[in-house]
Design an enzyme around this catalytic site. Structure first.
Site: not given
Ligand SMILES: Cc1ncc(C[n+]2csc(CCOP(=O)(O)OP(=O)(O)O)c2C)c(N)n1
Ligand SMILES: Cc1ncc(C[n+]2csc(CCOP(=O)(O)OP(=O)(O)O)c2C)c(N)n1
Ligand SMILES: [Mg+2]
Ligand SMILES: [Mg+2]
Lengths: 317, 343, 343, 317
Positions: B34, B64, B90, B133
């Site tokens: 990611e 994942e 994660f 986290h």
């Molecule tokens: C299972 C998991 N994978 C990766 C992350 C890291 N992460 C945190 S926010 C995010 C992006 C999420 O995008 P979206 O669902 O569109 O929500 P937004 O942040 O745009 O509100 C990621 C990849 C996480 N917190 N949990």
């Protein structure tokens, strides 16, 4: 479809069926132990699909219900039987057993006993193909119940987003173990889920090896042309329990009889007769396979057991 | 094999240098996860690699299982994937792909297939980070035969261990730490032969007790060791940077000399890798002058507020106290302070 | 609270009786999972409960994240869900919901919310089972503060511990064993007060060494202990049936008397709960007459063929050998036989 | 829509925005530390949705980007700010911080820092409602990037299969952290995925609180009538970085300007002006909220820190 093709399919399906029947007997006699999932009734899927693949480069990722895939891919029944019997000559030397053997030499990259887990792995195989120039198509096969598993969803989106050459082949036998899958979804037309990922989705008769072959061949072509993944849904029924010993009390009256009437070997034999093949010829074909599998079982049974002194090999490089 | 040159790099830059070398030297490597490609990583660790190596470096959906499964599958077919799981926490949404899939590939195929994949992840608490986290989860990975696990802490190790992992033909988890990424730059030897997996780092020689530690925690351990030295306690500090395989021989050699053992890690004490270290040492029959001690996170969830998390994780005082206790065989300390219910 | 009556039940029937009582006495309980309701469970353990309790008992899709998440959410809202994860191995596709979700509910809300859920699962090897259906994973669960873990082995415990888990206001993992489900029937006391979480079971009194064990493995331990007795070694066998919280006091009391410790479990030795037991004991400062020993699965994947798996898992001879070794302080045995690479 | 409603929405949106701006300042001054995700630009979603819910029984399950949800649910800004400041008076006593606090007393059942993990938990809340007679609707909110996470898929199928009263609300801000979500899917019209589960799916302007309210109200009605879950997709943009410090180099030129022009507060003020509300009144409204949040910040900053002696409480019952 030519008569040759019909008889060739019939032979493969017999080989699968006879192997399964032999496994069933050996399980009941406790030569084979543990949980065993047979694929009786679903043979046309493996038989038809493999005809559309080029196993020199393509890769198949089945599930625990994978004996039929292995045989269709060309794994000798002896190597399958020996595996279930824990012999050194088993296709995975007894490491995998019924539910987790692998036969990479035959394009069959492993059963998987975790529902849905093969789907993302197949994406990886397709991804590798993007860099190794093979033009490989990866086929992940799983039951319709697996469609509710998160990993399958992630795999489908991943493959679609990356335009990976993956065929997701759903063997829809309408049951998730002992539970009718329609009871745990709102819409049991699984091919329709393809559109969520921007994929094509196709449903067809999974008891007809030619219908399977055609659908898989179309999907292979799309994949090789760089059009990305396809979701295929082969409608079928298993005509045995989920595992050996499953008495199938959960099946409504008449369902099994109907399934047996429609099962692919009976169906293919009907078609062969309609095309003029005689009963004697059909019986001879079957007998040839019965004898072959019988010899395979004898050989497997008399092969030496896998050696416990080797259990610590191949954990690490 | 590139010639050895020395560069002054941060931890993040050291990781980047290792990735860059791997992508350069081994065309079968892939790098995905990611935000790792076009954005260059949420911590900037993979910056510039997409531009340099094109589509072998790519961004994935937030999936994942697909990332790890894609790594397993591509590794089975001759690629050498390096994937990023942004936080070790994660990995738990897709732990199956590591434990039930990657770990079995070689075994079940009797070596006909392999899964030479590297999972880069990072873990631990950082100021303000929440319970989802902040965990230190190396014990979960290290329990799994078929998996290799390392935890680089120095900038040099960030480079070296990652390369060892990528070069290794086994599925290997490299656990980094985000609080280290943008710390001080240090001279790092780049190039040269890639080291085999395994081995410890001797961070401080000493004769009075052996402190085994790993991960970012060792900075606190080293600080505490200096304070202890001022009190006349001479601690040997060993960085058990390869958690699996654990280099027991090096640890034993030290304990044999010092006769005293303290293990300090950021992970929760109960069921942490510290238990494995202590058990291996005492099973060996080596004579200890005082009971071994483990120091890890208190048996609670990790709270976000800095002053709360500071209480949960082993602090300098806790470590110094434990050093004193082991050195002088004082029968009191943090481990006993655990509430019985939490054991 | 129903009156105590004694029934002759199999392990599976004992589980069923506990579930039935819970569903009867506590209207807030729910029971769900794959095949648990109308089919009555793949092992027949939940037979008849759907018929008896209607829609509080239901079948789910093959969606472990939904099952566990559904448990967390319904528990937060006053239900007391009991969910089945058919094999502990399958928990790994949804481990997040246990470690990152269930474990945090009470903590982050400072007790305003709770997650009084019970996860029933079963684990371990059975003849012919593959590597993905054979693991003993209690160490992964037991490392997590906020989670309770138990492993009932006797038919009575199958009943008692499950009720304790359901009655407990914490998320609790009950790890059963499919090889026990349809074993011999035994008299089981049904009804009576539900016991609090925690505590060991004393399976055999002895004075020469303390063997701590849990799970189905203890049947082999008891057999080995009898053989050892014939040789004049009198082993005390403790079933540490609650893995978290671990009843250290009971273990220590025994070790204090015997001065010798052996831990036997089916899980892999490295990073197994045996390490925690050994560490706690030696940290306590109790004097051991000989080094403690752990016996667990060899550091390999678990092969399907019976004779292969038998070599990997601790067998009667291995256990007897370890008993002899600890009792007589023989410096040799299975632990040292581990290939260095696998450590 | 009445002018009162418009101004009421505007007030809530101001309260959210001012809280976020205050958090941003406190983060830059390092009174607040660590990773903080602001929701600037997405305020209309929370504001509109909460108007359609009955928080006496309904339950909201947001993500790490949850400050706005909390404020819309009625959590006082002071309790949010104090939480991020690690104060004893924080809504979770400093246990949760920016990304993982919970406010069950306000119908806000926890942020979640694991992408997608709240969706199955919301199903559980809805499931409980089936037995407690509350008629509860559970609303799980998450970004469009979360649509690719396995747990979300499982939750949607589970809710659909069981006809659970769950609203899956996608806040589509078009980015997954720093990656445009359209780059990791083939079809970025996420509401269309609803049909895979046999659900209704609706996309609407997420910058219009009334459009959000209407969509959520429809969904609530379906849910309460026993028609099962609904997938809603609110189109929006965040007008700040993913986290504080994110310089957004990944955004194409002009995108942010367009987003700022369309953001819900500016939009609502335009509408208010068009409906005859004067600039003075609008400025006064905003100033009232600014002052309120300012007082909240002062109070939060002068509150005592959460006590480290309590860190071991509430791990177990
Ligand atoms: C299972 C998991 N994978 C990766 C992350 C890291 N992460 C945190 S926010 C995010 C992006 C999420 O995008 P979206 O669902 O569109 O929500 P937004 O942040 O745009 O509100 C990621 C990849 C996480 N917190 N949990
Ligand atoms: C993750 C996971 N959950 C549950 C199981 C147990 N299990 C094995 S087969 C099966 C049913 C699968 O149904 P379907 O996908 O339709 O395939 P079929 O068995 O009908 O071929 C289940 C639930 C498993 N192996 N893995
Ligand atoms: Mg099926
Ligand atoms: Mg987004």
């Amino acid at each position: 479809m030519s008569q040759d093709t019909l008889l060739a399919s019939l032979e493969v399906m017999h080989r699968i069926r006879e192997t399964e029947e032999t496994i069933s007997r050996l399980r009941l006699s406790e030569d084979i132990v543990g949980s065993v999932h047979l694929c009786n009734g679903q043979e046309a899927i493996y038989t038809g699909a493999v005809r559309a693949l080029d196993l020199g480069r393509d890769a198949v990722f089945p599930t625990y219900r994978g004996h039929g895939w292995a045989i269709a891919c060309g794994v000798p029944p002896e190597a399958v039987l020996a595996e279930l019997l824990g012999r050194a000559s088993g296709i995975s030397g007894g490491r995998g057993g019924s539910a987790y053997f692998t036969a990479p030499g035959y394009g069959m990259y492993g059963e998987n006993s975790i529902v849905g887990a093969g789907a993302p792995i197949a994406c990886g195989a397709a991804l590798a193909g993007r860099f190794d120039g093979s033009g490989r198509v990866a086929l992940a096969s799983f039951g319709e119940g697996a469609m509710n598993q998160g990993a399958v969803h992630e795999a489908m989106n991943f493959a679609a987003a990356m335009t990976l050459p993956v065929i997701f082949l759903v063997e829809n036998n309408t049951y998730s173990e002992l539970t009718p899958t329609r009871d745990v979804v709102r819409n049991d037309q699984f091919f329709r889920r393809a559109s969520a990922y921007g994929m094509a989705g196709v449903r067809f008769d999974g008891n007809d090896p030619d219908a399977v072959r055609d659908a898989v061949a179309d999907a292979v072509e799309r994949c090789r042309n760089g059009a990305g993944p396809v979701l295929l849904e082969a409608m079928t029924q298993r005509i045995v329990g989920h595992y050996i010993g499953d008495v199938q009390h959960y099946r409504p009256a008449g369902e099994l009889d109907a399934a047996i009437a429609a099962e692919p070997i009976a169906r293919a034999e009907r078609m062969a007769r309609a095309a003029g093949v005689g009963d004697t010829e059909l019986a001879a074909l079957r007998q040839r396979v019965v004898d072959e599998v019988d010899r395979a079982a004898q050989a497997a049974l008399s092969a030496p057991l896998a050696d416990p002194a080797t259990v610590e090999e191949h954990v690490y490089a | 094999m590139p010639e050895i040159i020395e560069k002054t790099l941060s931890y993040a830059e050291s990781v980047n240098a290792a990735l860059s070398r791997a992508l350069e030297e081994r065309p079968e490597t892939l790098l995905f996860g990611e935000d790792v490609a076009i954005p260059g990583g949420v911590f900037g660790v993979t910056k510039g690699l997409r531009r340099k190596f094109g589509e072998r470096v790519f961004d994935t959906p937030i999936s994942e299982s697909a990332i790890l499964g894609g790594a397993v599958g591509s590794a089975m077919f001759g690629r050498r994937p390096i994937v990023e799981i942004m936080w070790a926490d994660f990995a738990l949404v897709a732990f199956d792909q590591i434990v039930n899939q990657a770990a079995n590939v070689r075994y079940v195929s009797r070596g006909a297939l392999a899964a030479p994949l590297t999972v880069r992840t990072q873990q631990g608490n950082a100021p303000g980070a929440c319970a989802q986290h902040s965990q230190s989860l190396e014990a979960l990975f290290a329990h799994i035969p078929g998996i290799r696990v390392c935890m680089p802490t120095t900038n040099q190790d960030a480079y070296d261990l990652l390369l060892s992992a990528i070069w290794s033909d086994d599925p290997t988890i490299v656990i980094e730490n985000r609080t280290l990424y943008h710390g001080a730059k240090q001279p790092v030897r780049i190039g040269g032969p890639v080291q085999a997996v395994g081995g410890v780092g001797l961070r401080r020689s000493g004769s009075d007790l052996t402190v085994v530690t790993w991960g970012a925690m060792q900075h606190r351990v080293l600080a505490a060791a200096e304070r202890a030295a001022a009190e006349g306690i001479d601690a040997e500090v060993i960085d058990a940077r390869w958690i699996r395989p654990l280099d027991l021989d090096s640890i034993l050699a030290s304990v044999q000399r010092t006769g005293r053992l303290l293990v300090v890690h950021e992970a929760h004490t109960t069921g942490g890798v510290g238990a494995e270290v202590v058990s291996r040492v005492v099973e060996s029959g080596v004579q200890l002058t005082s009971p071994p001690v483990r120091i890890g996170a208190l048996e609670t969830r990790i709270p976000a507020a800095v002053q709360l998390a500071a209480r949960v994780l082993p602090g300098d005082e806790d470590i110094l106290g434990a050093i004193r206790r082991v050195a002088h065989d004082v029968p009191a300390g943090r481990v006993e302070a655990m509430p019985a219910g939490a054991r």
